[in-house]
Design a protein around this motif. Structure first.
Motif, PDB file in Angstrom:
ATOM      1  N   LEU A  71      49.621  49.419  44.760  1.00 39.42           N
ATOM      2  CA  LEU A  71      48.866  49.658  43.658  1.00 39.42           C
ATOM      3  C   LEU A  71      49.799  49.639  42.516  1.00 39.42           C
ATOM      4  N   SER A  72      48.793  48.788  41.459  1.00 37.78           N
ATOM      5  CA  SER A  72      49.836  48.484  40.158  1.00 37.78           C
ATOM      6  C   SER A  72      49.264  50.116  39.564  1.00 37.78           C
ATOM      7  N   ASN A  73      50.086  51.293  39.125  1.00 35.65           N
ATOM      8  CA  ASN A  73      50.005  51.730  39.213  1.00 35.65           C
ATOM      9  C   ASN A  73      49.225  51.325  37.528  1.00 35.65           C
ATOM     10  N   GLU A  87      43.809  56.359  50.456  1.00 34.40           N
ATOM     11  CA  GLU A  87      42.551  55.803  51.195  1.00 34.40           C
ATOM     12  C   GLU A  87      43.145  54.565  50.532  1.00 34.40           C
ATOM     13  N   ARG A  88      43.891  54.068  49.610  1.00 39.39           N
ATOM     14  CA  ARG A  88      43.721  52.428  49.337  1.00 39.39           C
ATOM     15  C   ARG A  88      44.752  52.999  49.440  1.00 39.39           C
ATOM     16  N   LEU A  89      45.776  53.298  49.660  1.00 41.55           N
ATOM     17  CA  LEU A  89      46.825  53.042  50.291  1.00 41.55           C
ATOM     18  C   LEU A  89      47.617  52.427  51.964  1.00 41.55           C
ATOM     19  N   PHE A 105      42.347  34.794  52.729  1.00 40.60           N
ATOM     20  CA  PHE A 105      44.115  35.018  52.351  1.00 40.60           C
ATOM     21  C   PHE A 105      44.433  34.496  51.572  1.00 40.60           C
ATOM     22  N   TYR A 106      44.850  34.115  50.363  1.00 41.75           N
ATOM     23  CA  TYR A 106      45.766  33.579  49.390  1.00 41.75           C
ATOM     24  C   TYR A 106      47.298  34.455  49.249  1.00 41.75           C
ATOM     25  N   PRO A 107      48.418  33.740  48.744  1.00 39.44           N
ATOM     26  CA  PRO A 107      49.398  34.100  47.662  1.00 39.44           C
ATOM     27  C   PRO A 107      49.405  34.141  46.911  1.00 39.44           C
ATOM     28  N   ASN A 113      51.212  34.617  42.726  1.00 39.26           N
ATOM     29  CA  ASN A 113      52.488  34.887  41.659  1.00 39.26           C
ATOM     30  C   ASN A 113      51.701  34.801  40.280  1.00 39.26           C
ATOM     31  N   LYS A 114      51.792  35.946  39.498  1.00 35.94           N
ATOM     32  CA  LYS A 114      52.448  36.589  37.921  1.00 35.94           C
ATOM     33  C   LYS A 114      53.405  35.171  36.841  1.00 35.94           C
ATOM     34  N   LYS A 115      52.798  33.920  35.696  1.00 32.56           N
ATOM     35  CA  LYS A 115      53.397  32.787  36.253  1.00 32.56           C
ATOM     36  C   LYS A 115      54.892  33.171  34.799  1.00 32.56           C
ATOM     37  N   MET A 156      45.218  43.372  30.577  1.00 31.32           N
ATOM     38  CA  MET A 156      44.469  42.588  30.552  1.00 31.32           C
ATOM     39  C   MET A 156      44.129  42.939  32.291  1.00 31.32           C
ATOM     40  N   MET A 157      44.523  43.909  32.995  1.00 28.62           N
ATOM     41  CA  MET A 157      44.536  44.165  34.190  1.00 28.62           C
ATOM     42  C   MET A 157      42.938  45.252  34.249  1.00 28.62           C
ATOM     43  N   ARG A 158      43.129  45.904  33.165  1.00 27.20           N
ATOM     44  CA  ARG A 158      41.840  46.789  32.512  1.00 27.20           C
ATOM     45  C   ARG A 158      40.339  45.946  32.972  1.00 27.20           C
ATOM     46  N   SER A 159      40.940  44.446  31.787  1.00 28.36           N
ATOM     47  CA  SER A 159      38.984  43.449  32.214  1.00 28.36           C
ATOM     48  C   SER A 159      39.318  43.105  33.496  1.00 28.36           C
ATOM     49  N   HIS A 160      40.448  42.148  34.399  1.00 24.99           N
ATOM     50  CA  HIS A 160      40.347  42.361  35.679  1.00 24.99           C
ATOM     51  C   HIS A 160      39.697  43.587  36.384  1.00 24.99           C
ATOM     52  N   GLY A 161      40.135  44.256  36.322  1.00 25.24           N
ATOM     53  CA  GLY A 161      39.214  45.837  37.006  1.00 25.24           C
ATOM     54  C   GLY A 161      38.263  46.008  36.748  1.00 25.24           C
ATOM     55  N   ILE A 179      35.769  43.177  36.398  1.00 25.73           N
ATOM     56  CA  ILE A 179      35.442  42.082  36.767  1.00 25.73           C
ATOM     57  C   ILE A 179      34.997  42.288  38.324  1.00 25.73           C
ATOM     58  N   GLY A 180      36.459  43.078  38.950  1.00 23.20           N
ATOM     59  CA  GLY A 180      36.258  42.942  40.316  1.00 23.20           C
ATOM     60  C   GLY A 180      35.355  44.264  40.743  1.00 23.20           C
ATOM     61  N   ARG A 181      35.546  45.472  39.269  1.00 22.08           N
ATOM     62  CA  ARG A 181      34.235  46.460  40.117  1.00 22.08           C
ATOM     63  C   ARG A 181      32.323  46.085  39.950  1.00 22.08           C
ATOM     64  N   LYS A 192      36.074  43.519  49.493  1.00 21.30           N
ATOM     65  CA  LYS A 192      37.095  44.806  49.340  1.00 21.30           C
ATOM     66  C   LYS A 192      38.444  43.743  49.295  1.00 21.30           C
ATOM     67  N   GLN A 193      39.096  43.575  48.432  1.00 18.86           N
ATOM     68  CA  GLN A 193      40.475  43.770  48.491  1.00 18.86           C
ATOM     69  C   GLN A 193      41.437  44.533  48.738  1.00 18.86           C
ATOM     70  N   ILE A 194      42.654  43.655  49.637  1.00 12.97           N
ATOM     71  CA  ILE A 194      43.777  44.587  49.539  1.00 12.97           C
ATOM     72  C   ILE A 194      45.117  43.765  48.793  1.00 12.97           C
ATOM     73  N   VAL A 252      44.599  36.965  32.587  1.00 12.82           N
ATOM     74  CA  VAL A 252      44.929  37.366  33.918  1.00 12.82           C
ATOM     75  C   VAL A 252      45.066  36.619  34.895  1.00 12.82           C
ATOM     76  N   SER A 253      43.802  35.813  35.255  1.00  7.16           N
ATOM     77  CA  SER A 253      43.982  35.368  36.477  1.00  7.16           C
ATOM     78  C   SER A 253      44.630  33.688  34.932  1.00  7.16           C
ATOM     79  N   ALA A 254      43.507  33.053  34.694  1.00  4.24           N
ATOM     80  CA  ALA A 254      43.479  31.726  33.612  1.00  4.24           C
ATOM     81  C   ALA A 254      44.827  32.073  33.115  1.00  4.24           C
TER      82      ALA A 254
HETATM   83  C1  VOV Z   1      37.621  43.223  45.030  1.00  3.44           C
HETATM   84  C2  VOV Z   1      37.938  43.350  43.882  1.00  3.44           C
HETATM   85  C3  VOV Z   1      38.578  43.656  42.647  1.00  3.44           C
HETATM   86  C4  VOV Z   1      38.419  45.216  42.857  1.00  3.44           C
HETATM   87  C5  VOV Z   1      37.794  45.686  41.939  1.00  3.44           C
HETATM   88  C6  VOV Z   1      40.322  44.696  41.488  1.00  3.44           C
HETATM   89  C7  VOV Z   1      40.552  46.189  40.523  1.00  3.44           C
HETATM   90  C8  VOV Z   1      42.312  45.957  39.940  1.00  3.44           C
HETATM   91  C9  VOV Z   1      43.282  46.799  39.812  1.00  3.44           C
HETATM   92  C10 VOV Z   1      42.150  47.857  39.326  1.00  3.44           C
HETATM   93  C11 VOV Z   1      44.549  46.696  40.199  1.00  3.44           C
HETATM   94  C12 VOV Z   1      45.316  47.507  39.060  1.00  3.44           C
HETATM   95  C13 VOV Z   1      45.979  48.343  39.687  1.00  3.44           C
HETATM   96  C14 VOV Z   1      45.790  48.670  41.113  1.00  3.44           C
HETATM   97  O1  VOV Z   1      45.052  48.875  41.481  1.00  3.44           O
HETATM   98  O2  VOV Z   1      46.689  47.675  41.336  1.00  3.44           O
HETATM   99  C15 VOV Z   1      44.689  45.372  39.980  1.00  3.44           C
HETATM  100  C16 VOV Z   1      45.629  44.975  40.585  1.00  3.44           C
HETATM  101  C17 VOV Z   1      45.822  43.651  41.387  1.00  3.44           C
HETATM  102  N1  VOV Z   1      45.239  42.539  41.458  1.00  3.44           N
HETATM  103 FE1  VOV Z   1      42.883  43.251  41.923  1.00  3.44          FE
HETATM  104  N2  VOV Z   1      41.127  44.035  41.732  1.00  3.44           N
HETATM  105  C18 VOV Z   1      40.368  42.432  42.320  1.00  3.44           C
HETATM  106  C19 VOV Z   1      40.194  41.831  42.939  1.00  3.44           C
HETATM  107  C20 VOV Z   1      40.948  40.884  43.306  1.00  3.44           C
HETATM  108  C21 VOV Z   1      41.452  39.543  43.229  1.00  3.44           C
HETATM  109  C22 VOV Z   1      40.188  38.526  43.489  1.00  3.44           C
HETATM  110  C23 VOV Z   1      42.522  39.267  42.995  1.00  3.44           C
HETATM  111  C24 VOV Z   1      43.402  37.535  43.126  1.00  3.44           C
HETATM  112  C25 VOV Z   1      43.094  37.591  41.888  1.00  3.44           C
HETATM  113  C26 VOV Z   1      42.655  35.508  40.949  1.00  3.44           C
HETATM  114  O3  VOV Z   1      42.438  35.793  40.664  1.00  3.44           O
HETATM  115  O4  VOV Z   1      42.659  34.768  42.173  1.00  3.44           O
HETATM  116  C27 VOV Z   1      42.956  40.184  42.440  1.00  3.44           C
HETATM  117  C28 VOV Z   1      44.673  39.769  42.648  1.00  3.44           C
HETATM  118  C29 VOV Z   1      45.493  41.596  42.080  1.00  3.44           C
HETATM  119  C30 VOV Z   1      47.062  41.464  41.561  1.00  3.44           C
HETATM  120  C31 VOV Z   1      47.981  40.160  42.323  1.00  3.44           C
HETATM  121  C32 VOV Z   1      47.147  42.818  41.485  1.00  3.44           C
HETATM  122  C33 VOV Z   1      48.268  43.412  40.947  1.00  3.44           C
HETATM  123  C34 VOV Z   1      49.002  42.980  39.256  1.00  3.44           C
HETATM  124  C35 VOV Z   1      49.866  43.168  38.862  1.00  3.44           C
HETATM  125  O5  VOV Z   1      50.494  42.684  37.808  1.00  3.44           O
HETATM  126  O6  VOV Z   1      50.797  44.451  39.621  1.00  3.44           O
HETATM  127  N3  VOV Z   1      42.277  41.660  42.682  1.00  3.44           N
HETATM  128  N4  VOV Z   1      43.459  45.213  41.087  1.00  3.44           N
END
Ligand code: VOV
Length: 250
Positions: A112-114, A131-133, A145-147, A149-151, A169-174, A176-178, A185-187, A223-225
């Motif tokens: 978990l990136s805090n 639960e997440r760790l 599954f895919y590996p 990097n951040k550029k 940027m991670m807030r915006s990512h989160g 979308i994820g939500r 479910k992501q690990i 963050v992904s683009a």
């Molecule tokens: C399924 C949905 C989903 C959700 C809710 C979600 C949320 C979040 C949160 C809130 C956070 C930050 C705090 C934490 O909890 O770590 C992250 C962190 C991260 N994520 Fe994410 N992510 C998802 C999904 C999700 C996907 C589909 C991907 C692949 C990106 C893509 O373009 O293909 C991804 C990647 C990541 C990565 C590599 C990190 C670590 C980045 C870093 O720099 O440290 N992630 N992610």
């Protein structure tokens, strides 16, 4: 040149993805007795991995992989690297392993990136964080599954951004994820220092289209683009003790 603040990361269970190809020619040439013995031994391992999960001492997922890249993935989460190594060695000693080749593997640790922690709180005492760790992998129909990097390329260098820029940027990512809560479910496995990419992303879904939708939607997010670099994608279907038996029936 200034140094930006490194992020505090939280780590949970160590993770090993073992992608195997089955040597079908060899498998078909084996006698029914040899095949039965190999399948029985493999079923024994599945039971042992299941018992480990019941004891909450780890978690295991087995999926069949589509396409030419692999036939099966065994994904293991365990408290230590030693346990992962022991699992790999025990598997390699089985008869079934003689009919397989390791096609790809990935070593990481659940991370978990805090960016979003509550100040003053010991995150590991929070049950949601725990639960997440230390997750029990969902028994959902599909895995992806895919590996990644951040550029670090000229102006587009993630590691030269300020903490605030990265957190925004991670807030915006989160956000979308939500939207995919309950559907994907992501690990996230951190693999800096462990493997060839910085993260291993494992997604689970009951509808494989959700993988396409989330990955596509995230591609438009900065963050992904701008900063995401991706390796090979692997996708597969859940395997149970019964379906594995059927898969290996010739
Ligand atoms: C399924 C949905 C989903 C959700 C809710 C979600 C949320 C979040 C949160 C809130 C956070 C930050 C705090 C934490 O909890 O770590 C992250 C962190 C991260 N994520 Fe994410 N992510 C998802 C999904 C999700 C996907 C589909 C991907 C692949 C990106 C893509 O373009 O293909 C991804 C990647 C990541 C990565 C590599 C990190 C670590 C980045 C870093 O720099 O440290 N992630 N992610």
């Amino acid at each position: 040149m200034s140094t930006n603040e490194a992020l505090l990361t939280l780590e949970g269970w160590y993770t090993y993805h073992d992608f195997r190809k089955i040597n079908w020619e060899k498998w078909k040439k084996a006698t029914p007795e040899e095949r039965n013995a190999a399948v029985d031994e493999l079923q024994g391992l599945l039971k042992a991995w299941d018992a480990n999960e019941q004891e909450q001492a780890g978690s295991t997922a087995v999926y069949s992989i589509l396409g030419h890249k692999a036939d099966l993935v065994f994904m293991f989460l365990r408290p230590t690297m030693q346990e992962l190594d022991a699992i790999k060695t025990a598997f390699n000693k089985t008869k079934f392993a003689d009919f397989t080749e390791v096609d790809y593997s990935y070593v990481s640790v659940v991370e978990l990136s805090n960016y979003v922690h509550n100040p003053g709180e010991d995150p590991k005492s929070n049950p949601h964080v725990r639960e997440r760790l230390y997750p029990t992998l969902p028994k959902w129909e599909h895995i992806c599954f895919y590996p990644m990097n951040k550029k670090r390329d000229g102006q587009d260098n993630w590691y030269m951004l300020t903490m605030q820029e990265r957190a925004e940027m991670m807030r915006s990512h989160g956000m979308i994820g939500r939207k995919y809560a309950g559907k994907v479910k992501q690990i996230i496995g951190g693999s800096v220092g462990f493997d060839d990419w910085e993260w291993g992303v494992t997604l689970f879904a009951n509808d494989p289209l959700e993988f396409k939708h989330i990955v596509y939607e995230m591609r438009f997010d900065e963050v992904s683009a701008r900063y995401g670099e991706f390796g090979n994608f692997l996708v597969g279907n859940r395997v149970t003790a019964e379906s594995l038996q059927a898969m290996l029936q010739v």
